[in-house]
Design an enzyme around this catalytic site. Structure first.
Site, PDB file in Angstrom:
ATOM      1  N   HIS A  56       0.842  -1.204   0.000  1.00 50.74           N
ATOM      2  CA  HIS A  56       0.000   0.000   0.000  1.00 50.74           C
ATOM      3  C   HIS A  56       0.875   1.251   0.000  1.00 50.74           C
ATOM      4  CE1 HIS A  56       0.718  -0.645   4.298  1.00 50.74           C
ATOM      5  NE2 HIS A  56       0.218   0.543   4.582  1.00 50.74           N
ATOM      6  N   HIS A  58       1.245   4.018   1.970  1.00 53.84           N
ATOM      7  CA  HIS A  58       1.703   4.812   3.108  1.00 53.84           C
ATOM      8  C   HIS A  58       3.228   4.940   3.113  1.00 53.84           C
ATOM      9  CE1 HIS A  58      -2.233   4.194   5.589  1.00 53.84           C
ATOM     10  NE2 HIS A  58      -2.315   5.198   4.737  1.00 53.84           N
ATOM     11  N   ASP A  60       5.500   4.910   5.318  1.00 50.53           N
ATOM     12  CA  ASP A  60       6.332   3.979   6.083  1.00 50.53           C
ATOM     13  C   ASP A  60       6.413   2.595   5.434  1.00 50.53           C
ATOM     14  OD1 ASP A  60       3.646   3.457   6.744  1.00 50.53           O
ATOM     15  OD2 ASP A  60       4.158   2.694   8.728  1.00 50.53           O
ATOM     16  N   HIS A  61       5.851   2.455   4.233  1.00 45.05           N
ATOM     17  CA  HIS A  61       5.989   1.216   3.463  1.00 45.05           C
ATOM     18  C   HIS A  61       6.647   1.435   2.104  1.00 45.05           C
ATOM     19  CE1 HIS A  61       3.558  -1.521   6.078  1.00 45.05           C
ATOM     20  NE2 HIS A  61       3.196  -0.340   6.549  1.00 45.05           N
ATOM     21  N   HIS A 114      -7.765  -0.474   5.361  1.00 42.31           N
ATOM     22  CA  HIS A 114      -6.706   0.399   5.874  1.00 42.31           C
ATOM     23  C   HIS A 114      -6.449   1.506   4.854  1.00 42.31           C
ATOM     24  CE1 HIS A 114      -3.182   1.503   8.213  1.00 42.31           C
ATOM     25  NE2 HIS A 114      -2.407   1.358   7.154  1.00 42.31           N
ATOM     26  N   ASP A 133      -0.564  -3.954   6.215  1.00 39.91           N
ATOM     27  CA  ASP A 133      -1.316  -3.447   7.360  1.00 39.91           C
ATOM     28  C   ASP A 133      -2.798  -3.829   7.270  1.00 39.91           C
ATOM     29  OD1 ASP A 133       1.061  -2.354   8.128  1.00 39.91           O
ATOM     30  OD2 ASP A 133       0.451  -0.260   7.932  1.00 39.91           O
ATOM     31  N   HIS A 171       4.186  -4.493  11.040  1.00 35.26           N
ATOM     32  CA  HIS A 171       4.575  -3.739  12.235  1.00 35.26           C
ATOM     33  C   HIS A 171       4.750  -4.632  13.464  1.00 35.26           C
ATOM     34  CE1 HIS A 171       4.012   0.369  10.667  1.00 35.26           C
ATOM     35  NE2 HIS A 171       3.042  -0.168   9.934  1.00 35.26           N
TER      36      HIS A 171
END
Length: 255
Positions: A56, A58, A60-61, A114, A133, A171
């Site tokens: 996805h 985001h 942080d990915h 998400h 996530d 995570h």
């Protein structure tokens, strides 16, 4: 020959994963929170990166993708539905699409909730799923862009996988997730045992990811919204499972 799976901590509480086929030398990284830890893991093993798979959009990915590509030319795969928010894709895929990696077929699952464009990658031959996530160890992602019903329906897709499937999620949230899960099912013996094991693992500095789908089925409240003990504890015996899930997610958001 089985594929090699490496779990790599990144940022403060993210995970990225390497998947390697020793016969062909093909190596994929799944999500790239940062490039440095991936570089180090590749160098330590003498592997050459050939593919990047993204679950996805985001930051942080994906925020390490550009830097990683500057040193490791690789084919980037992600969701067709979200290609406008992902790094440039060489391969844009949707629900039901598949591709070959190391002689195995990799299936794409659309699992919105998400984010609306979230996907997962399932390798039946190796019994591995990269869930980002969406479904997480003892939890699921917050419903940021989609709806509660979308997330519930997405989680149902994972119930069709074999119970022995290894789930690689994004995570290290498991200890907090266990603490919350015990508020939903305080008498679940399997959950109490797993919570103790998680506490011990974290005390040793060990990751709690990946997890097994069989453990999630027995202990993850977000997968157990249709089960009688959860319904009874929430005083929602007659509610649709999707409503029970939504109540659990709302409680977790405020936990």
């Amino acid at each position: 020959m089985a594929l090699d799976l490496v779990t790599i901590p990144a940022l403060s509480d993210n995970y990225t994963f390497l998947l390697h086929d020793s016969e062909s030398g093909a190596t994929a990284v799944i999500d790239v929170p940062e490039a440095g830890p991936v570089d180090a893991a590749l160098k330590d093993r003498g592997w050459t990166l050939s593919e990047i798979w993204l679950t996805h959009h985001h930051d942080d990915h994906i925020q390490g993708v550009e830097e990683l590509l500057s040193r490791h030319p690789a084919r980037v795969t992600g969701a067709r539905a979200d290609k406008g928010r992902l790094p440039p894709l060489d391969r844009a895929l949707s629900e039901g699409d598949s591709f070959d990696f190391g002689g195995e077929e990799v299936f794409v699952m659309e699992v919105p909730g998400h984010t609306v464009g979230h996907i997962a990658f399932h390798l039946p031959g190796s019994a591995i799923a990269f869930t980002g996530d969406s479904l997480m160890a003892l939890g699921c992602g917050r419903v940021f862009e989609g709806t509660m019903d979308q997330m519930w329906q997405s989680l149902q897709k994972f119930l069709t996988l074999p119970a022995g499937t290894t789930l690689c999620s994004g995570h290290e949230y498991t200890a907090k997730n266990a603490e919350f899960a015990l508020t939903i099912e305080p008498d679940n013996a399997a959950l109490k045992s797993r919570a103790d094991a998680i506490t011990a693992a974290r005390a040793r500095g060990e990751p709690t990811v990946p997890s097994k789908l069989s453990d999630e089925l027995a202990t993850n409240p977000f997968l157990r919204a249709a089960d009688e003990p959860v319904r009874r504890n929430l005083d929602m015996m007659d509610a649709p499972a999707a409503e029970v899930f939504a109540e659990i997610r709302r409680r977790k958001d405020g936990f």
